[in-house]
Design an enzyme around this catalytic site. Structure first.
Site, mmCIF file in Angstrom:
data_model
loop_
_atom_site.group_PDB
_atom_site.id
_atom_site.type_symbol
_atom_site.label_atom_id
_atom_site.label_comp_id
_atom_site.label_asym_id
_atom_site.label_seq_id
_atom_site.Cartn_x
_atom_site.Cartn_y
_atom_site.Cartn_z
ATOM 1 N N CYS A 79 0.791 -1.202 -0.124
ATOM 2 C CA CYS A 79 0.021 -0.024 -0.156
ATOM 3 C C CYS A 79 0.933 1.322 -0.060
ATOM 4 C CB CYS A 79 -0.852 -0.034 0.982
ATOM 5 S SG CYS A 79 -2.585 0.966 0.827
ATOM 6 N N HIS A 170 -3.485 -5.006 1.808
ATOM 7 C CA HIS A 170 -2.870 -5.268 3.070
ATOM 8 C C HIS A 170 -2.812 -6.815 3.421
ATOM 9 C CE1 HIS A 170 -2.375 -1.078 4.647
ATOM 10 N NE2 HIS A 170 -3.131 -0.895 3.688
ATOM 11 N N GLU A 172 -0.944 -8.308 5.439
ATOM 12 C CA GLU A 172 -0.800 -8.433 6.869
ATOM 13 C C GLU A 172 -1.921 -8.361 7.684
ATOM 14 O OE1 GLU A 172 -0.220 -5.833 5.151
ATOM 15 O OE2 GLU A 172 -0.934 -4.208 6.467
#
Ligand code: GLN
Length: 198
Positions: A79, A170, A172
């Site tokens: 990002c 994202h 994560e």
């Protein structure tokens, strides 16, 4: 074990640390420029790219980050991290780190839908990856050496160029560690290649 840093100036840091450890690498929280030396690879997290840039400059890290890239150590930008890696950012006179041969546009999935999640098919990685987009950028144009790994609505959202991996969303923020596992494999290969050099 390979050592992977997470640039910890701003943004989603802890989640990346968890993903790195889950796939069997050492995670280092990077706040000072000297820490870059001990790393085999670096994650540039999501957050806010203009804020991160300001902090990179304040802590005198820009030159060391470009040097890290120049010696071919892998970098993974998610990002805002992708925006930091790109050689051109639309409507911006100069890039940030500017090492990956892609042009990115910020906040490119519409103002009304600020965030959304969808299942993406990722080349070389797998199917049904839960991708969380938050005011995400996308890759508008990619150089000849860039391998496109995923698209959403005809827009490039995951790509690799040699040691650089850039992602609009994202990874994560979910439990799915397949993209991090892919990055750690890139880092292991880069360490082996460096060791093999005379
Ligand atoms: N989730 C994110 O990292 C958003 C990126 C942010 N829109 C930027 O331009 O930096």
């Amino acid at each position: 074990m390979v050592k992977i840093g997470v640039l910890a100036l701003q943004g989603a840091i802890r989640e990346h640390v968890g993903a790195i450890e889950a796939v069997g690498a050492d995670a280092i929280i990077v706040k000072r420029v000297e820490q870059l030396e001990e790393l085999d690879g670096l994650v540039l997290p999501g957050g806010e790219s203009t804020t991160m840039r300001r902090l990179i400059d304040r802590y005198g890290m820009m030159e060391a980050l470009r040097e890290f890239a120049a010696v071919g150590k892998p970098m993974f930008g998610t990002c805002a991290g992708l925006i930091l890696l790109a050689r051109e950012v639309i409507d911006q006179a100069t890039p940030h780190i500017g090492v990956m041969n892609v042009v990115v546009e910020r906040n490119s999935f519409g103002r009304q839908v600020d965030s959304f999640e969808m299942a993406l098919s990722l080349k070389n990685i797998g199917e049904n990856f839960p991708a969380v987009f938050i005011r995400a950028p996308h890759i508008v144009a990619a150089g000849p050496n860039v391998e496109v790994l995923a698209e959403h609505e005809g827009r490039i959202v995951l790509a690799r160029e040699g040691p650089f991996l850039g992602c609009s969303f994202h990874p994560e923020l979910t439990d799915d560690t397949r993209i991090m596992a892919y990055f750690v494999k890139m880092v292991r290969q880069s360490v082996l290649t460096t060791l093999a050099k005379p």
